[in-house]
Design a protein around this motif. Structure first.
Motif, PDB file in Angstrom:
ATOM      1  N   ALA A 419       0.836  -1.208   0.000  1.00 50.52           N
ATOM      2  CA  ALA A 419       0.000   0.000   0.000  1.00 50.52           C
ATOM      3  C   ALA A 419       0.872   1.259   0.000  1.00 50.52           C
ATOM      4  O   ALA A 419       0.598   2.230  -0.717  1.00 50.52           O
ATOM      5  CB  ALA A 419      -0.920  -0.011   1.215  1.00 50.52           C
ATOM      6  N   VAL A 420       1.944   1.206   0.804  1.00 50.45           N
ATOM      7  CA  VAL A 420       2.867   2.355   0.856  1.00 50.45           C
ATOM      8  C   VAL A 420       3.527   2.555  -0.515  1.00 50.45           C
ATOM      9  O   VAL A 420       3.545   3.663  -1.066  1.00 50.45           O
ATOM     10  CB  VAL A 420       3.955   2.125   1.935  1.00 50.45           C
ATOM     11  N   ALA A 421       4.052   1.435  -1.065  1.00 51.74           N
ATOM     12  CA  ALA A 421       4.732   1.529  -2.363  1.00 51.74           C
ATOM     13  C   ALA A 421       3.763   2.002  -3.447  1.00 51.74           C
ATOM     14  O   ALA A 421       4.139   2.791  -4.328  1.00 51.74           O
ATOM     15  CB  ALA A 421       5.315   0.166  -2.739  1.00 51.74           C
ATOM     16  N   ALA A 422       2.508   1.550  -3.363  1.00 50.38           N
ATOM     17  CA  ALA A 422       1.521   1.939  -4.376  1.00 50.38           C
ATOM     18  C   ALA A 422       1.287   3.440  -4.348  1.00 50.38           C
ATOM     19  O   ALA A 422       1.223   4.092  -5.404  1.00 50.38           O
ATOM     20  CB  ALA A 422       0.214   1.198  -4.124  1.00 50.38           C
ATOM     21  N   MET A 423       1.162   3.999  -3.161  1.00 49.96           N
ATOM     22  CA  MET A 423       0.910   5.444  -3.072  1.00 49.96           C
ATOM     23  C   MET A 423       2.132   6.238  -3.544  1.00 49.96           C
ATOM     24  O   MET A 423       1.998   7.242  -4.252  1.00 49.96           O
ATOM     25  CB  MET A 423       0.528   5.828  -1.643  1.00 49.96           C
ATOM     26  N   LEU A 424       3.332   5.762  -3.157  1.00 50.54           N
ATOM     27  CA  LEU A 424       4.538   6.508  -3.541  1.00 50.54           C
ATOM     28  C   LEU A 424       4.817   6.397  -5.035  1.00 50.54           C
ATOM     29  O   LEU A 424       5.024   7.412  -5.720  1.00 50.54           O
ATOM     30  CB  LEU A 424       5.752   5.989  -2.751  1.00 50.54           C
ATOM     31  N   LEU A 425       4.804   5.154  -5.552  1.00 51.16           N
ATOM     32  CA  LEU A 425       5.136   4.968  -6.973  1.00 51.16           C
ATOM     33  C   LEU A 425       4.043   5.532  -7.877  1.00 51.16           C
ATOM     34  O   LEU A 425       4.320   6.127  -8.925  1.00 51.16           O
ATOM     35  CB  LEU A 425       5.368   3.480  -7.276  1.00 51.16           C
TER      36      LEU A 425
END
Lengths: 483, 169
Positions: A419-425
Motif C-alpha cells: 500500500a505504501v509503495a503503491a501510493m509513492l510509486l
C-alpha cells in the motif's frame, strides 16, 4: 475581465454578497445549536437520513468546478470533454457500497486517515495524510480562487475582496455549526444549484439552437467535434479515475459515510450519483454554445458564467452569482469540516491531546478550521494558475490512493508495504506524466501504477489482518505495532 | 504705407495660421487617439498539443478602454480570415484548432472612433500538433482497463459479508 466588462453593477454585487453571507452564517448559527457535543459537531450525531444524506452528497460534489470547469472542459476538449466531466459521477456510484462497508467496519470511526493508520500502519498513514491534506488544500484553493474570479467577472468586485468574503463566510458558519450546519446548508444549496443550472440551460437553448451550435463548431472549431480528439479521449478515463480517487480517499466522503444512519449510505450515494450525472452535461453545454453566441471568452474558466450572464442579462448574472456562491459554499464548508476532522482526529489528538476532553477537542477543532481557512486565503491571494491547473495537480496523488483503499476495505490479505509503495510509486509516475504529457493523463497513470503494485504485492506477499482492529477505538494499535 | 501693408499682411498671416490650426486640430487629436498597434503579452510563436491557447495583448496607453479586433487566418498573409473577437477585452481563449499553423493579429481603436483602427499587431503563430491518435488511444485503453478492474472489483465485492469486528476477537 475587468470592471469595464462586468455583467452586474458592483453595487448589486456587493448587496448580493452581503445578503448571501448573512443567510449562510445565520443558518450555520441556527443549525449549530444541535451540535451539543464533539460527535455532533464532527459527524452530525451519526444520524443523517436519506434526504439530507443524498442532498449533501450532491451539493458537495457540485462544486465551483462543476459549474465553472465543466464548461471549460467542453470549450477546451469539445463534446468528449463535456462527457468526460460527467464521468465523475461514477465515483459516487462506486462509493455507495463502500460507504456501507466503511460504516459497518468502523461504526465508531471518524476519518479516512484513521482507517489507513489502523489498516496499514503509521508510515502509510503519514503518506496518506500528506496526500489527503494536499488534495484538500488544492481543492480549497481552486474554490477560493473561483469565488474571487467569479465575483470580479460578474460584478467587478476586486478578486481579493470576493475571495476573502466567501472564505470568511464558510469559515464562520462551519465554525458555529460543524457538520450539522454543513449538511443543512448543503440541502438548500443543492436545490438552488439544480434549479439555477436548468434555468440557464433553457435560456441558452431558447437563444441558439443545437443546429446553430453544431454548424458554428464545425466551421470555426472543428476539433471540438472530432470523435478521436487526442487530448479529449485521454481525458475521459483520466477524469473518471480522478473522480474515483477524490471520493474514495477523501474524508469529505468518509465523514458523511460515518454520519449517515445505518443502511442509508448505499442508497444516498447511489441517488446522489444519478442526480449529479446530468449537471456537468448541462453546464458543459454552455461552453459549446459560447462560440455560436459570438461571445469572446477572455478566460476559459469563466465561460459558463459569462454565457449565462450574456444570455439572461442582469437576471442571469444574479442567478449565476447565487448558484456559484451556493456551489462554492457547499464544497468549501464540507472541505473545512472534513479537513479539520482529519487534522483534529489524526494529528492533534494523536500527537498533543490524547487525553483531552470533548470541549477541549472542540476548541482545537475550531482553531484548526480557522487555520485551514487562513492558509487557503494566503495561497489564494497571489492567484496561482487557472482552476484546472491548480486542481489537476493533485490528480495523480489521489489516483494512487484508490487501490490501497479498496484493497484495504475488502481484501484481508492486502500487503501494508504494498500500500505504501503503491501510493509513492503511483504519485511519482502520475506527476512525471503530469509534467511530460499533461494533466489529462496524470491521474490515469498514477492509478494504473498503484493498482499493479497493490495487486502484485497482495498476490505474492499476502499479510493477514484482523478486521476487529478497525473498531478498536481511536488509540488502537496499528497492524505494524502488533507485528 | 509700407508699414501699414506689411502690418495687414502679418494680420492676414496670423488669421490664416489660426484658421488652419483650428481646421487641423481635430485631425491631430484624432491621430493622437489612434493607438499604437497592440503587442502580444507573450511570445509571438506558440505551440499547442491540445488545440487551444490563451491569447493576451496590451496597448502602451492603458488609460483608455480600447476596442480590439482579433482576427485568425489560415494563411500568413491573412487572405482568408475569421473575426474571433471584437470588444474591450484584451485577451481571448481560442480552442478547437486542428493540426497546422494558425495565424492571429489584433488591432485597437478608441471606443468613440469607429474608423480609427491602429495598424495590425505583429502576427502571432500557433503551431498545433496534436498527440498522435495511437498514443491517445493507448492511454485511453490503459484507463479503460484500470477503471473496469476497479469497477468489477467493487461490484464483485459489493455484498461481501462484513466481518463483525467485536465478535471476531
Amino acid at each position: 475581465m475587468n470592471e469595464a466588462s462586468a455583467l452586474l453593477d458592483p453595487t448589486i454585487g456587493w448587496i448580493l454578497l452581503a445578503a448571501l453571507s448573512v443567510i449562510w452564517v445565520g443558518l450555520g448559527v441556527y443549525w449549530g445549536r444541535k451540535a451539543s457535543n464533539l460527535e455532533g459537531f464532527m459527524l452530525a450525531g451519526r444520524n443523517v437520513g436519506l434526504a439530507l444524506g443524498t442532498a449533501t452528497a450532491v451539493a458537495t460534489w457540485i462544486t465551483s468546478n462543476t459549474t465553472m470547469l465543466a464548461p471549460q472542459f467542453a470549450l477546451q476538449l469539445g463534446v468528449w470533454g463535456m462527457l468526460a466531466y460527467c464521468t465523475a459521477s461514477f465515483g459516487l456510484f462506486l462509493f455507495a457500497p463502500m460507504a456501507e462497508r466503511i460504516r459497518a467496519l468502523m461504526p465508531n470511526g471518524y476519518t479516512s486517515a484513521e482507517f489507513v493508520r489502523l489498516r496499514y500502519g503509521n508510515f502509510a498513514w503519514g503518506i496518506f495524510l500528506v496526500i489527503s491534506l494536499f488534495y484538500g488544500i488544492t481543492w480549497m484553493i481552486s474554490m477560493g480562487m473561483a469565488g474571487g474570479i467569479l465575483m470580479e467577472a460578474l460584478a467587478g468586485i476586486p478578486y481579493v475582496y470576493g475571495m476573502t468574503t466567501i472564505l470568511l463566510v464558510c469559515v464562520l458558519y462551519t465554525l458555529f455549526g460543524g457538520l450539522f450546519a454543513v449538511i443543512g446548508t448543503d440541502f438548500i444549496q443543492s436545490w438552488i444549484i439544480l434549479v439555477g443550472v436548468c434555468v440557464v440551460a433553457i435560456a441558452v437553448l431558447s437563444t441558439v439552437s443545437i443546429d446553430e451550435i453544431y454548424a458554428n463548431l464545425e466551421r470555426n472549431r472543428p476539433a471540438l467535434l472530432d470523435v478521436l480528439f487526442p487530448a479529449a479521449i485521454m481525458a475521459i478515463f483520466n477524469n473518471m479515475l480522478f473522480g474515483l480517487g477524490e471520493i474514495f480517499h477523501s474524508n469529505v466522503w468518509w465523514s458523511r459515510a460515518f454520519a449517515m444512519r445505518e443502511g442509508v449510505g448505499r442508497k444516498a450515494y447511489g441517488l446522489a450519483g444519478l442526480i449529479w450525472l446530468p449537471i456537468p452535461i448541462v453546464a458543459g453545454f454552455l461552453g459549446l454554445a459560447a462560440p455560436a453566441l459570438g461571445i469572446n471568452i477572455a478566460r476559459p474558466d469563466m465561460v459558463g458564467p459569462v454565457v449565462a450572464g450574456t444570455v439572461l442579462g442582469t437576471f442571469g448574472a444574479v442567478l449565476v452569482f447565487v448558484v456559484v456562491f451556493a456551489s462554492l459554499a457547499s464544497s468549501i464548508d464540507s472541505l473545512l469540516a472534513a479537513m479539520s476532522d482529519l487534522v483534529l482526529n489524526d494529528f492533534v489528538k494523536q500527537m498533543f491531546a490524547r487525553d483531552a476532553s470533548d470541549e477541549q477537542l472542540r476548541r482545537w477543532g475550531m482553531a484548526v478550521i480557522i487555520g485551514i481557512g487562513l492558509i487557503t486565503w494566503l495561497i489564494c491571494v497571489p492567484r496561482v494558475g487557472t482552476l484546472a491547473s491548480v486542481l489537476f495537480f493533485a490528480g495523480p496523488l489521489v489516483g494512487s490512493a484508490i487501490w490501497p483503499i479498496i484493497a484495504g476495505l475488502y481484501w484481508q490479505h492486502a500487503n501494508r508495504h504494498g500500500a505504501v509503495a503503491a501510493m509513492l510509486l503511483g504519485s511519482a509516475g502520475g506527476l512525471i506524466t503530469y509534467f511530460t504529457v499533461g494533466w489529462y493523463a496524470a491521474s490515469l497513470i498514477g492509478t494504473a501504477v498503484s493498482m499493479v503494485v497493490v495487486v502484485v504485492t497482495t498476490r505474492f506477499a499476502p499479510q493477514s489482518f484482523d478486521w476487529a482492529r478497525l473498531d478498536a477505538g481511536p488509540h488502537a494499535t496499528t497492524s505494524e505495532e502488533v507485528a | 504705407m509700407r508699414p501699414i501693408r506689411s502690418g495687414r499682411s502679418a494680420m492676414h498671416l496670423a488669421w490664416c495660421i489660426v484658421l488652419l490650426g483650428s481646421l487641423l486640430a481635430p485631425v491631430a487629436a484624432a491621430r493622437a487617439e489612434v493607438p499604437t498597434p497592440p503587442r502580444w503579452d507573450h511570445d509571438a510563436r506558440m505551440s499547442s498539443k491540445d488545440g487551444y491557447a490563451q491569447l493576451e495583448w496590451i496597448v502602451e496607453d492603458d488609460t483608455v478602454h480600447w476596442v480590439y479586433q482579433l482576427e485568425e487566418g489560415r494563411l500568413p498573409g491573412f487572405e482568408d480570415t475569421i473575426l474571433r473577437h471584437e470588444g474591450p477585452q484584451h485577451s481571448s481563449f481560442v480552442s478547437g484548432l486542428e493540426n497546422g499553423t494558425s495565424y492571429f493579429r489584433v488591432r485597437a481603436r478608441h471606443p468613440d472612433r469607429p474608423d480609427g483602427w491602429s495598424e495590425w499587431s505583429q502576427t502571432l503563430e500557433i503551431e498545433v500538433q496534436h498527440y498522435s491518435r495511437s498514443f491517445a488511444l493507448t492511454l485511453m485503453g490503459i484507463g479503460a482497463v484500470v477503471f473496469l478492474a476497479t469497477a468489477v472489483f467493487l461490484i464483485v465485492h459489493r455484498n461481501d459479508p462484513t466481518p463483525h469486528a467485536r465478535s471476531s476477537r
